[in-house]
Scaffold this active site. Structure first.
Site, PDB file in Angstrom:
ATOM      1  N   ARG A   1      -7.473  -0.693  17.371  1.00 14.74           N
ATOM      2  CA  ARG A   1      -7.780  -0.357  15.979  1.00 14.74           C
ATOM      3  C   ARG A   1      -8.792  -1.315  15.377  1.00 14.74           C
ATOM      4  NH1 ARG A   1      -4.037  -0.090  10.454  1.00 14.74           N
ATOM      5  NH2 ARG A   1      -5.410  -1.532   9.386  1.00 14.74           N
TER       6      ARG A   1
ATOM      7  N   LYS B   1       0.815  -1.219   0.000  1.00 16.78           N
ATOM      8  CA  LYS B   1       0.000   0.000   0.000  1.00 16.78           C
ATOM      9  C   LYS B   1       0.851   1.272   0.000  1.00 16.78           C
ATOM     10  CE  LYS B   1      -0.630   0.140   5.050  1.00 16.78           C
ATOM     11  NZ  LYS B   1      -1.616   0.175   6.149  1.00 16.78           N
TER      12      LYS B   1
END
Length: 228
Positions: free
Chosen positions: A131, A38
């Site tokens: 998260r 990414k």
């Protein structure tokens, strides 16, 4: 050729070298590496440098990036929790996804059946970073029980994410909690989980100092490769 500026120069040889070094460090402890793409938006040439360096999986948080990598024969992993609205695309472009909600897994099951595919699931367990992931053991067991009744999806392992939102650092103590949950699932449901995904580049220091708990067998690495 006249180049316009500003420009970013990328040394593919260095990316390959970095990958070889990191993969070597991990492989010596029985850990397979998912190369995270990414950071460079799934650019195929850079991904090729990582593949040449020996990664075992290609991993990204965006489906459009995984789509760019479709020609590579390595398994593709979706790093972020899938959206239900994208279940069809997730099954189409990713072989594996990280999950923590049964509703999403049901949608992936339906998409996989429709596409006549098997989609692999790594269940995420939260170790304090907050998260993502299932927070309580009871909920983890309930999710596994429901998942095992679904067709089209296969539970292959358990994972966690740290040093991202809450800044929790991977340690032998908290990663040992992940391994305990893995063993508890195997005992309770009489199955074998082949993957224990112990986090990202922030966990590499445990290998270097010799304190990575035995049983962690996958890391998802991008920063340590791209930045060396």
């Amino acid at each position: 050729m006249i180049m316009s500026y500003p420009q970013l120069e990328i040394s593919l040889d260095k990316i390959t070298h970095n990958t070889q070094v990191v993969v070597g460090i991990c492989n010596r402890q029985g850990i397979r590496v998912a190369g995270v793409t990414k950071v460079f938006c799934g650019h195929p040439e850079i991904a090729r440098a990582m593949v040449d360096g020996g990664i075992d999986f290609l991993a990204d948080s965006r489906l459009e990036n995984l789509k760019k990598l479709r020609e590579f024969p390595l398994p593709k992993m979706l790093l972020r929790l899938p959206m239900i609205s994208q279940a069809k695309a997730v099954v189409e472009w990713a072989d594996i996804s990280l999950n923590s909600e049964i509703e999403t897994i049901i949608a992936l099951s339906e998409a996989a059946i429709a596409q006549r595919k098997s989609h692999e699931i790594i269940l995420m367990f939260d170790l304090g970073d907050l998260r993502e992931g299932i927070f309580y053991e009871k909920e983890l067991f309930r999710t596994v029980e429901q998942l095992l009744q679904l067709k089209g999806v296969i539970l292959i392992g358990i994972g966690t994410n740290m040093t991202c939102f809450g800044g929790v650092i991977p340690t032998p103590k908290n990663l040992s909690r992940l391994l305990r949950q893995k063993r508890a699932i195997e005992s309770r449901f009489d199955l074998h989980l082949e993957v224990v995904s112990g986090g990202n580049s922030s966990a590499l220091y445990l290998i270097e100092e010799g304190s990575m708990p035995d049983g962690i067998n996958q890391l998802r690495l991008g920063e340590s490769i791209v930045l060396g």
